[in-house]
Design an enzyme around this catalytic site. Sequence first.
Site, mmCIF file in Angstrom:
data_model
loop_
_atom_site.group_PDB
_atom_site.id
_atom_site.type_symbol
_atom_site.label_atom_id
_atom_site.label_comp_id
_atom_site.label_asym_id
_atom_site.label_seq_id
_atom_site.Cartn_x
_atom_site.Cartn_y
_atom_site.Cartn_z
ATOM 1 C CB CYS A 56 -1.014 -0.287 1.143
ATOM 2 S SG CYS A 56 -2.367 0.887 0.820
ATOM 3 C CD GLU A 67 -0.279 -5.191 6.181
ATOM 4 O OE1 GLU A 67 -0.248 -5.907 5.348
ATOM 5 O OE2 GLU A 67 -0.707 -3.996 6.449
ATOM 6 C CG HIS A 101 -3.018 -3.207 4.156
ATOM 7 N ND1 HIS A 101 -2.148 -2.500 4.966
ATOM 8 C CD2 HIS A 101 -3.662 -2.143 3.601
ATOM 9 C CE1 HIS A 101 -2.038 -1.350 4.671
ATOM 10 N NE2 HIS A 101 -3.057 -0.960 3.850
HETATM 11 N N1 GLN Z 1 -3.547 6.366 1.145
HETATM 12 C C1 GLN Z 1 -2.213 6.194 1.457
HETATM 13 C C2 GLN Z 1 -1.282 6.888 0.929
HETATM 14 O O1 GLN Z 1 -1.452 7.552 0.070
HETATM 15 C C3 GLN Z 1 -2.180 4.576 1.520
HETATM 16 C C4 GLN Z 1 -3.000 3.888 2.316
HETATM 17 C C5 GLN Z 1 -2.558 2.602 3.108
HETATM 18 O O2 GLN Z 1 -1.165 2.357 3.035
HETATM 19 N N2 GLN Z 1 -3.523 1.917 3.624
HETATM 20 O O3 GLN Z 1 -0.182 6.963 1.538
#
Ligand code: GLN
Length: 188
Positions: free
Chosen positions: A78, A174, A172
């Site tokens: 992410c 994890e 995610h």
């Molecule tokens: N929206 C977040 C970002 O742009 C990422 C979200 C996440 O890691 N769950 O950094």
Amino acid sequence: MTVGVLALQGAFVEHEAMLRSIGVDVRQIRLPRDLTGVDRLIIPGGESTTIGKLMVMYDLLVPLRERIAAGMPTWGTCAGAILMSRRILDGRPDQPALQVMDIESRRNAFGSQLDSFEADIDMIGLDAPFHTVFIRAPILQNPGPACHVLASLADGRIVAAREQHMLATSFHPELTSDDRIHRYFLTL
Ligand code: GLN
């Protein structure tokens, strides 16, 4: 084998717990010296602008980039995937990032209506679908020739990619109880 988990901000505790549950030695990375003796790295989800700024503040940006360029297997989930991508769309213009993987990321690509959702992902390298969660997730796009798509949503949007020793997932793993992607990462 020791896996470092970047522990500046975000969901690093969950990665640590999953790695420990499969018997891996884990170390939190907060300072450049923490990288000594670390064989692999996970960059967790969280807020990519904050993690990027903290990387600069703690003098980690350059050492991390160098270790990754030298071949240290690295996985970004992410926000971590955003930080690894060569170009960030819908980011802040001054957002510091590692820019080590030849793919673009678009932040918060699912919009406010779909801030968070779950999906079953078919991923190359896994024997069966992976049920996972997306939280204000980016999408990945325009992979370069060395970057291979590992998973897309039904509409074609890329959510996992690999380039040599580098892995990026916009979701995610994890936060689930399924450790298959962690095990896959350990094979890179
Ligand atoms: N929206 C977040 C970002 O742009 C990422 C979200 C996440 O890691 N769950 O950094």
